[in-house]
Design a protein around this motif. Structure first.
Motif, PDB file in Angstrom:
ATOM      1  N   GLN A  86      67.515  37.105  44.281  1.00  0.00           N
ATOM      2  CA  GLN A  86      66.643  37.965  44.967  1.00  0.00           C
ATOM      3  C   GLN A  86      66.993  39.727  44.568  1.00  0.00           C
ATOM      4  OE1 GLN A  86      67.551  36.283  48.439  1.00  0.00           O
ATOM      5  NE2 GLN A  86      66.941  33.779  48.326  1.00  0.00           N
ATOM      6  N   LEU A  87      67.675  40.120  44.948  1.00  0.00           N
ATOM      7  CA  LEU A  87      67.751  41.045  44.389  1.00  0.00           C
ATOM      8  C   LEU A  87      67.882  42.223  42.848  1.00  0.00           C
ATOM      9  CD1 LEU A  87      69.964  43.755  45.895  1.00  0.00           C
ATOM     10  CD2 LEU A  87      71.798  43.092  44.491  1.00  0.00           C
ATOM     11  N   ALA A  88      67.810  41.224  42.323  1.00  0.00           N
ATOM     12  CA  ALA A  88      67.147  41.796  40.714  1.00  0.00           C
ATOM     13  C   ALA A  88      65.709  41.155  40.901  1.00  0.00           C
ATOM     14  CB  ALA A  88      67.701  40.816  39.830  1.00  0.00           C
ATOM     15  N   LEU A  89      64.938  40.544  41.891  1.00  0.00           N
ATOM     16  CA  LEU A  89      63.711  40.903  41.435  1.00  0.00           C
ATOM     17  C   LEU A  89      63.135  42.284  42.673  1.00  0.00           C
ATOM     18  CD1 LEU A  89      61.143  39.616  41.501  1.00  0.00           C
ATOM     19  CD2 LEU A  89      61.536  38.735  43.913  1.00  0.00           C
ATOM     20  N   GLY A  90      63.854  42.921  43.920  1.00  0.00           N
ATOM     21  CA  GLY A  90      63.565  43.965  44.234  1.00  0.00           C
ATOM     22  C   GLY A  90      64.036  45.261  43.377  1.00  0.00           C
ATOM     23  N   LEU A  91      64.624  44.583  43.009  1.00  0.00           N
ATOM     24  CA  LEU A  91      65.723  46.011  41.822  1.00  0.00           C
ATOM     25  C   LEU A  91      64.429  46.454  40.846  1.00  0.00           C
ATOM     26  CD1 LEU A  91      69.181  45.984  42.266  1.00  0.00           C
ATOM     27  CD2 LEU A  91      68.044  47.447  43.255  1.00  0.00           C
ATOM     28  N   VAL A  92      63.932  45.174  40.015  1.00  0.00           N
ATOM     29  CA  VAL A  92      63.500  45.784  39.690  1.00  0.00           C
ATOM     30  C   VAL A  92      61.561  45.773  39.674  1.00  0.00           C
ATOM     31  CG1 VAL A  92      61.910  43.942  37.729  1.00  0.00           C
ATOM     32  CG2 VAL A  92      64.561  43.614  37.325  1.00  0.00           C
ATOM     33  N   SER A  93      60.953  44.820  40.371  1.00  0.00           N
ATOM     34  CA  SER A  93      59.828  44.996  41.297  1.00  0.00           C
ATOM     35  C   SER A  93      59.463  47.043  41.337  1.00  0.00           C
ATOM     36  CB  SER A  93      59.942  43.942  41.971  1.00  0.00           C
ATOM     37  OG  SER A  93      60.396  44.283  43.178  1.00  0.00           O
ATOM     38  N   GLY A  94      60.857  47.208  41.884  1.00  0.00           N
ATOM     39  CA  GLY A  94      61.158  48.619  42.527  1.00  0.00           C
ATOM     40  C   GLY A  94      60.898  49.556  41.796  1.00  0.00           C
ATOM     41  N   ALA A  95      61.462  49.383  40.731  1.00  0.00           N
ATOM     42  CA  ALA A  95      61.627  50.671  39.391  1.00  0.00           C
ATOM     43  C   ALA A  95      59.996  50.764  38.511  1.00  0.00           C
ATOM     44  CB  ALA A  95      63.079  49.585  38.455  1.00  0.00           C
ATOM     45  N   VAL A  96      59.696  48.989  38.319  1.00  0.00           N
ATOM     46  CA  VAL A  96      58.782  48.986  37.682  1.00  0.00           C
ATOM     47  C   VAL A  96      57.397  50.084  38.667  1.00  0.00           C
ATOM     48  CG1 VAL A  96      56.626  47.885  37.027  1.00  0.00           C
ATOM     49  CG2 VAL A  96      59.202  46.822  36.625  1.00  0.00           C
ATOM     50  N   LEU A  97      57.616  49.972  39.824  1.00  0.00           N
ATOM     51  CA  LEU A  97      55.878  50.164  40.451  1.00  0.00           C
ATOM     52  C   LEU A  97      56.790  51.784  40.209  1.00  0.00           C
ATOM     53  CD1 LEU A  97      53.782  50.275  42.277  1.00  0.00           C
ATOM     54  CD2 LEU A  97      55.682  50.599  44.324  1.00  0.00           C
ATOM     55  N   ALA A  98      57.390  52.336  40.338  1.00  0.00           N
ATOM     56  CA  ALA A  98      58.352  53.827  40.953  1.00  0.00           C
ATOM     57  C   ALA A  98      58.138  54.131  39.161  1.00  0.00           C
ATOM     58  CB  ALA A  98      59.843  54.369  40.288  1.00  0.00           C
ATOM     59  N   ALA A  99      58.568  53.558  38.362  1.00  0.00           N
ATOM     60  CA  ALA A  99      58.159  54.530  36.579  1.00  0.00           C
ATOM     61  C   ALA A  99      56.499  54.241  36.607  1.00  0.00           C
ATOM     62  CB  ALA A  99      58.542  52.790  35.635  1.00  0.00           C
ATOM     63  N   LEU A 100      55.533  53.312  37.294  1.00  0.00           N
ATOM     64  CA  LEU A 100      54.101  53.188  37.417  1.00  0.00           C
ATOM     65  C   LEU A 100      53.763  54.542  37.660  1.00  0.00           C
ATOM     66  CD1 LEU A 100      53.397  49.802  36.572  1.00  0.00           C
ATOM     67  CD2 LEU A 100      53.033  50.936  35.489  1.00  0.00           C
ATOM     68  N   CYS A 101      54.158  54.561  38.482  1.00  0.00           N
ATOM     69  CA  CYS A 101      53.914  56.124  39.372  1.00  0.00           C
ATOM     70  C   CYS A 101      54.216  57.316  39.616  1.00  0.00           C
ATOM     71  CB  CYS A 101      54.435  55.939  41.131  1.00  0.00           C
ATOM     72  SG  CYS A 101      53.514  54.720  42.366  1.00  0.00           S
ATOM     73  N   PHE A 102      55.558  57.468  38.677  1.00  0.00           N
ATOM     74  CA  PHE A 102      55.535  58.231  38.045  1.00  0.00           C
ATOM     75  C   PHE A 102      55.019  59.189  36.821  1.00  0.00           C
ATOM     76  CE2 PHE A 102      58.381  61.022  35.012  1.00  0.00           C
ATOM     77  CZ  PHE A 102      58.964  62.377  35.742  1.00  0.00           C
ATOM     78  N   GLY A 103      54.681  58.040  36.210  1.00  0.00           N
ATOM     79  CA  GLY A 103      53.198  58.342  34.409  1.00  0.00           C
ATOM     80  C   GLY A 103      52.404  58.128  34.863  1.00  0.00           C
ATOM     81  N   LEU A 104      51.457  58.116  36.741  1.00  0.00           N
ATOM     82  CA  LEU A 104      50.094  58.113  36.423  1.00  0.00           C
ATOM     83  C   LEU A 104      50.690  59.373  37.065  1.00  0.00           C
ATOM     84  CD1 LEU A 104      47.842  57.365  37.023  1.00  0.00           C
ATOM     85  CD2 LEU A 104      48.307  56.739  39.099  1.00  0.00           C
ATOM     86  N   GLY A 105      50.958  59.791  38.441  1.00  0.00           N
ATOM     87  CA  GLY A 105      51.626  60.872  38.213  1.00  0.00           C
ATOM     88  C   GLY A 105      51.483  62.068  37.116  1.00  0.00           C
ATOM     89  N   ARG A 106      52.250  61.655  35.938  1.00  0.00           N
ATOM     90  CA  ARG A 106      52.043  63.173  35.318  1.00  0.00           C
ATOM     91  C   ARG A 106      51.209  62.964  34.183  1.00  0.00           C
ATOM     92  NH1 ARG A 106      55.311  64.747  36.946  1.00  0.00           N
ATOM     93  NH2 ARG A 106      54.723  66.789  35.499  1.00  0.00           N
ATOM     94  N   VAL A 107      50.054  61.487  34.642  1.00  0.00           N
ATOM     95  CA  VAL A 107      48.555  61.688  33.150  1.00  0.00           C
ATOM     96  C   VAL A 107      47.664  62.619  34.195  1.00  0.00           C
ATOM     97  CG1 VAL A 107      49.713  61.070  31.287  1.00  0.00           C
ATOM     98  CG2 VAL A 107      48.907  59.565  33.597  1.00  0.00           C
TER      99      VAL A 107
END
Length: 134
Positions: free
Chosen positions: A54-75
């Motif tokens: 459950q902790l891994a699910l939260g960490l991975v899903s949060g990291a994926v969303l953060a990376a996608l948001c950061f990438g969208l903010g850059r472009v």
């Protein structure tokens, strides 16, 4: 005096410019990722004891969303208004659909929530970007 000014100009020309990101460009995606990861973990946990998966699910899903948001903010400055709004709509709709699917609802119900939320975000983002266009 002129020799001193030219020596300074020559010394700075060869240095590479390091482009740094503003605090908000990484703080907002990290905050959104933490919120989504925490919420995903609390949905799956359902009041029980927190496990490693459950902790891994939260960490991975949060990291994926953060990376996608950061990438969208850059472009986002290079994208046209409609594509930019669609990207924000897809990111929001996908996140809400994912969280809704964790509650045990049917795939159709989770997809409907994601599509409706994404469409609302698309309209809101299009209005926001269109009214602030230069």
């Amino acid at each position: 005096m002129a020799a001193q000014a030219s020596a300074q100009a020559r010394g700075t020309r060869g240095r590479a410019r390091v482009r740094r990101h503003s605090t908000m460009s990484w703080a907002v995606p990290v905050t959104l990722g933490v919120i989504l990861g925490w919420y995903a973990t609390s949905i799956v946990r359902d009041g029980g004891v927190l496990t490693g998966t459950q902790l891994a699910l939260g960490l991975v899903s949060g990291a994926v969303l953060a990376a996608l948001c950061f990438g969208l903010g850059r472009v986002q400055k290079r994208l046209p208004t409609g594509i930019k709004a669609a990207a924000y709509g897809a990111l929001t709709g996908g996140s809400i659909g994912f969280l809704s699917s964790l509650t045990g609802r049917s795939v159709m119900s989770a997809s409907l929530y994601g599509v409706l939320t994404g469409a609302g975000m698309l309209l809101a983002a299009f209005y926001f970007f269109y009214t602030r266009e230069e």
